[in-house]
Design an enzyme around this catalytic site. Structure first.
Site, mmCIF file in Angstrom:
data_model
loop_
_atom_site.group_PDB
_atom_site.id
_atom_site.type_symbol
_atom_site.label_atom_id
_atom_site.label_comp_id
_atom_site.label_asym_id
_atom_site.label_seq_id
_atom_site.Cartn_x
_atom_site.Cartn_y
_atom_site.Cartn_z
ATOM 1 N N ARG A 48 23.304 16.049 -111.897
ATOM 2 C CA ARG A 48 21.654 16.236 -111.824
ATOM 3 C C ARG A 48 21.005 16.770 -113.143
ATOM 4 O O ARG A 48 19.771 16.600 -113.269
ATOM 5 C CB ARG A 48 21.492 17.362 -110.574
ATOM 6 C CG ARG A 48 20.262 17.471 -110.184
ATOM 7 C CD ARG A 48 20.023 18.115 -108.727
ATOM 8 N NE ARG A 48 21.051 19.064 -108.554
ATOM 9 C CZ ARG A 48 20.546 20.446 -108.761
ATOM 10 N NH1 ARG A 48 19.284 20.605 -109.427
ATOM 11 N NH2 ARG A 48 21.278 21.708 -108.662
ATOM 12 N N TYR B 267 -1.109 1.361 -106.748
ATOM 13 C CA TYR B 267 -0.320 1.121 -105.692
ATOM 14 C C TYR B 267 -0.542 1.991 -104.704
ATOM 15 O O TYR B 267 -0.788 3.098 -104.816
ATOM 16 C CB TYR B 267 1.312 1.164 -106.421
ATOM 17 C CG TYR B 267 2.227 1.291 -105.272
ATOM 18 C CD1 TYR B 267 2.591 0.358 -104.518
ATOM 19 C CD2 TYR B 267 3.201 2.373 -105.407
ATOM 20 C CE1 TYR B 267 3.337 0.423 -103.450
ATOM 21 C CE2 TYR B 267 4.306 2.512 -104.263
ATOM 22 C CZ TYR B 267 4.288 1.156 -103.376
ATOM 23 O OH TYR B 267 5.362 1.458 -102.351
ATOM 24 N N ASP C 111 0.192 3.057 -115.514
ATOM 25 C CA ASP C 111 1.417 2.395 -114.750
ATOM 26 C C ASP C 111 1.238 0.967 -115.216
ATOM 27 O O ASP C 111 0.591 -0.126 -115.102
ATOM 28 C CB ASP C 111 1.033 2.235 -113.423
ATOM 29 C CG ASP C 111 2.107 1.590 -112.419
ATOM 30 O OD1 ASP C 111 2.959 0.919 -113.039
ATOM 31 O OD2 ASP C 111 2.134 2.039 -110.961
ATOM 32 N N LYS D 219 11.113 -2.921 -109.994
ATOM 33 C CA LYS D 219 10.550 -4.277 -110.015
ATOM 34 C C LYS D 219 11.092 -5.154 -111.266
ATOM 35 O O LYS D 219 12.267 -5.365 -111.396
ATOM 36 C CB LYS D 219 9.359 -4.128 -110.145
ATOM 37 C CG LYS D 219 8.572 -3.243 -109.194
ATOM 38 C CD LYS D 219 8.730 -3.844 -107.801
ATOM 39 C CE LYS D 219 7.801 -2.707 -106.652
ATOM 40 N NZ LYS D 219 8.262 -1.205 -106.827
#
Length: 392
Positions: free
Chosen positions: A71, A125, A190, A215
């Site tokens: 982590r 988005y 973005d 993507k």
């Protein structure tokens, strides 16, 4: 040969895509990137480990030496971060479990400095829009157009957020002009649709670049991830947020994303050429009302149809009717029903997301095969809008 000089020569993007994050492999006697799936790492010197953890808690700097806990750090993920930072021309990159986890961490990082107000430009988005509008993590948003960014900034503004080309209308923003309007407030871009192949926002004055790595960076529809490219100072804050909230990228995802980067320039350029050809044909088709294709190019096409857009979705056979984008296969979806359904209808329409808009993510298939599939689906949609007459 002056190896020192050559080592500092700026390499082409296609070269960086293949080699970034892998420079040490030959010295390790390896060709393929190693995949480290460990969740924890042994250490017999607990005093030294405590000191390293204290240093991370104080600074957020990436750990040196052996990993401690996944982590906190993972070697495979770190390779992906190094590579993406180089492709975007950034000092650092911090990877997350998804694009939304990356955006959430960025908002939390600024809020931790007492800067909870965000200025944003639609469209974004749909889930990014919802996260900002819903105030789910205590942020407040002011929506504006690009020209109004400067007037919307307040003393407690922590970010200005734009997406260009925008999802799903492919509207473009003049990044240099917006960055100038931001003043000292960081501009977050973005860059999911464009990728560093088509634009590098940091070169236009942005200070933070966000990707849904799911993507184009991954590129094959088989990995979920997000990443933020920025300077090292902000990366240190993001690492502390990531450690505290747990939105870490899985090592296998880091491995797949690093592999995806190696073919990113080739995939984006090939898909963009096909997308441009399809956009031209759609623009000349009487069954299509309007086509949206960005000046910058890219593999995304949006178009509004005369007939029922749902019939187009139902009519494709080669093209995959599915959410997401950036895969090697071509995907089509109806934003008003899926990706932007969560956005208020009035806000959707005012930002150009009409009910007849379809979003096409062009893959690597042959352009003639894709056009044949679209042609059949568009004809089916046209027939659906014609009145049924009684037979004679």
């Amino acid at each position: 040969m002056d190896t020192t000089a050559s080592a500092h020569t700026r390499r082409a993007l296609a070269t960086e895509a293949v080699h970034a994050g892998r420079e040490d492999l030959a010295d390790l006697g390896l060709h393929a990137v190693p995949l480290d799936l460990s969740t924890t790492y042994p250490s017999r010197d607990s005093r030294a480990e405590a000191a390293r953890l204290d240093d991370f808690a104080a600074t957020g700097a990436a750990l040196t030496g052996p990993p401690v806990y996944s982590r906190l750090d993972n070697p495979t993920v770190a390779r992906f971060e190094t590579a993406l930072a180089k492709l975007e021309g950034a000092e650092a990159a911090v990877a997350f479990a998804s694009g939304m986890a990356a955006l959430t961490a960025t908002l939390l990082a600024r809020a931790s400095m007492g800067l909870r107000h965000v200025v944003a430009v639609r469209p974004l988005y749909g889930c990014s829009d919802h996260l900002l509008t819903g105030g789910l993590i205590g942020t407040e948003v002011t929506w504006t157009d690009p020209a109004g960014v400067g007037d919307a900034i307040r003393p407690d503004t922590g970010l200005v957020i734009v997406e260009t080309p925008a999802n799903p209308t492919l509207a473009e923003v003049d990044l240099r002009a917006v960055a100038h309007s931001c003043g000292e407030v960081p501009l977050l871009v973005d860059n999911t649709f464009a990728t560093p192949v088509l634009q590098r926002p940091l070169e236009s004055g942005a200070r933070i670049v966000l990707h849904s790595a799911t993507k184009y960076l991954g590129g094959h529809g088989d990995v979920l991830g997000g990443v933020v490219a920025c300077d090292e100072e902000f990366a240190r804050v993001l690492r502390k947020v990531r450690f505290a909230t747990g939105g870490v990228l899985h090592p296998l995802a880091g491995y797949l994303l690093l592999r995806g980067l190696s073919t990113l320039p080739v995939r984006v350029k090939a898909a963009s050429a096909t997308a441009a050809a399809l956009a031209e044909r759609l623009a000349a088709d009487p069954r299509v009302v309007k086509v949206h294709y960005p000046r910058i190019g890219g593999a995304m096409v949006a178009f509004e149809v005369q007939g029922d857009p749902h019939e187009v979705i139902a009519g494709v056979r080669l093209i995959t009717p599915a959410v997401s984008l950036g895969s090697v296969d071509t995907l089509i979806q109806h934003p008003a029903s899926i990706s932007h359904r969560i956005v208020d209808e009035g806000d959707r329409h005012s930002s150009g997301v009409s009910d007849r808009l379809l979003r096409l993510s062009v893959g690597l298939e042959d352009v003639e095969d894709l056009w044949e599939d679209l042609d059949i689906a568009l004809s089916a949609a046209e027939r659906s809008r014609r009145p049924v007459t009684a037979s004679r």
